[in-house]
Design a protein around this motif. Structure first.
Motif, PDB file in Angstrom:
ATOM      1  N   HIS A  70      -1.760   7.370   3.098  1.00  0.00           N
ATOM      2  CA  HIS A  70      -1.002   7.984   2.013  1.00  0.00           C
ATOM      3  C   HIS A  70      -0.363   6.916   1.134  1.00  0.00           C
ATOM      4  O   HIS A  70       0.723   6.445   1.421  1.00  0.00           O
ATOM      5  CB  HIS A  70       0.116   8.860   2.578  1.00  0.00           C
ATOM      6  N   HIS A  72      -0.627   5.214  -3.269  1.00  0.00           N
ATOM      7  CA  HIS A  72      -1.333   5.190  -4.537  1.00  0.00           C
ATOM      8  C   HIS A  72      -0.911   3.968  -5.327  1.00  0.00           C
ATOM      9  O   HIS A  72       0.067   3.319  -4.989  1.00  0.00           O
ATOM     10  CB  HIS A  72      -1.102   6.481  -5.330  1.00  0.00           C
ATOM     11  N   VAL A 106      -0.377  11.232 -13.602  1.00  0.00           N
ATOM     12  CA  VAL A 106      -1.037  11.090 -12.308  1.00  0.00           C
ATOM     13  C   VAL A 106      -2.493  11.533 -12.448  1.00  0.00           C
ATOM     14  O   VAL A 106      -2.771  12.583 -13.027  1.00  0.00           O
ATOM     15  CB  VAL A 106      -0.343  11.938 -11.224  1.00  0.00           C
ATOM     16  N   GLU A 108      -6.623  11.295 -10.387  1.00  0.00           N
ATOM     17  CA  GLU A 108      -7.351  10.922  -9.184  1.00  0.00           C
ATOM     18  C   GLU A 108      -8.594  10.179  -9.625  1.00  0.00           C
ATOM     19  O   GLU A 108      -9.173  10.468 -10.682  1.00  0.00           O
ATOM     20  CB  GLU A 108      -7.688  12.121  -8.299  1.00  0.00           C
ATOM     21  N   HIS A 113      -8.797   9.648  -4.818  1.00  0.00           N
ATOM     22  CA  HIS A 113      -7.559   8.931  -4.519  1.00  0.00           C
ATOM     23  C   HIS A 113      -6.628   8.992  -5.733  1.00  0.00           C
ATOM     24  O   HIS A 113      -7.055   8.709  -6.851  1.00  0.00           O
ATOM     25  CB  HIS A 113      -7.838   7.463  -4.186  1.00  0.00           C
ATOM     26  N   PRO A 114      -5.350   9.316  -5.525  1.00  0.00           N
ATOM     27  CA  PRO A 114      -4.422   9.377  -6.654  1.00  0.00           C
ATOM     28  C   PRO A 114      -4.025   7.986  -7.149  1.00  0.00           C
ATOM     29  O   PRO A 114      -3.982   7.035  -6.378  1.00  0.00           O
ATOM     30  CB  PRO A 114      -3.222  10.120  -6.087  1.00  0.00           C
ATOM     31  N   PHE A 115      -3.780   7.897  -8.464  1.00  0.00           N
ATOM     32  CA  PHE A 115      -3.174   6.709  -9.062  1.00  0.00           C
ATOM     33  C   PHE A 115      -2.390   7.164 -10.277  1.00  0.00           C
ATOM     34  O   PHE A 115      -2.626   8.246 -10.809  1.00  0.00           O
ATOM     35  CB  PHE A 115      -4.216   5.638  -9.412  1.00  0.00           C
ATOM     36  N   CYS A 116      -1.439   6.349 -10.706  1.00  0.00           N
ATOM     37  CA  CYS A 116      -0.614   6.699 -11.859  1.00  0.00           C
ATOM     38  C   CYS A 116      -0.772   5.677 -12.959  1.00  0.00           C
ATOM     39  O   CYS A 116      -0.873   4.484 -12.709  1.00  0.00           O
ATOM     40  CB  CYS A 116       0.878   6.739 -11.477  1.00  0.00           C
TER      41      CYS A 116
END
Length: 123
Positions: A70, A72, A106, A108, A113-116
């Motif tokens: 978990h 990002h 935000v 994916e 996979h999440p990223f901001c």
């Protein structure tokens, strides 16, 4: 170039506790602490790692697809609208965030996979 790595964000149950561990492990110091969000910086004052409280957090298990890692990545950009067009063209999907040109959004990545994307005002 779309942006630059700003910090790695690690989701957790207790940001204060986990940040305390990494402060000692990596010789970092606290830049910010809101209770739900702790930012650690290096000696140059650059944010390095951030810990974010997540309700219902379930700790990951090594090599267990049912309990993946978990965290990002935050990517610093100067203009969210411009950067958004670029990451969408690369295959990202918008998940959440501000509709304003400053702040954060935000996404994916193509694998989920999440990223901001963040601006200095949103950091």
């Amino acid at each position: 170039m779309i942006g630059r790595l700003h910090t790695v964000v690690i989701d957790c149950r207790d940001p204060d506790e986990l940040a305390g561990f990494y402060e000692k492990l990596l010789s970092l110091s606290r830049q910010a602490d809101t209770g739900d969000y702790v930012v650690l910086q290096n000696a140059a004052g650059t944010p390095v790692v951030t810990f974010q409280r997540v309700d219902g957090f379930r700790a990951p298990r090594w090599k267990d697809a049912a309990r993946p890692a978990h965290m990002h990545i935050d990517v610093m950009v100067t203009d969210l609208d411009v950067a958004e067009a670029q990451v969408l063209a690369l295959g990202a999907t918008l998940l959440d965030g501000s509709d304003k040109p400053v702040g954060y959004r935000v996404y994916e990545d193509p694998a989920g996979h999440p990223f901001c994307l963040i601006t200095p005002e949103g950091a």
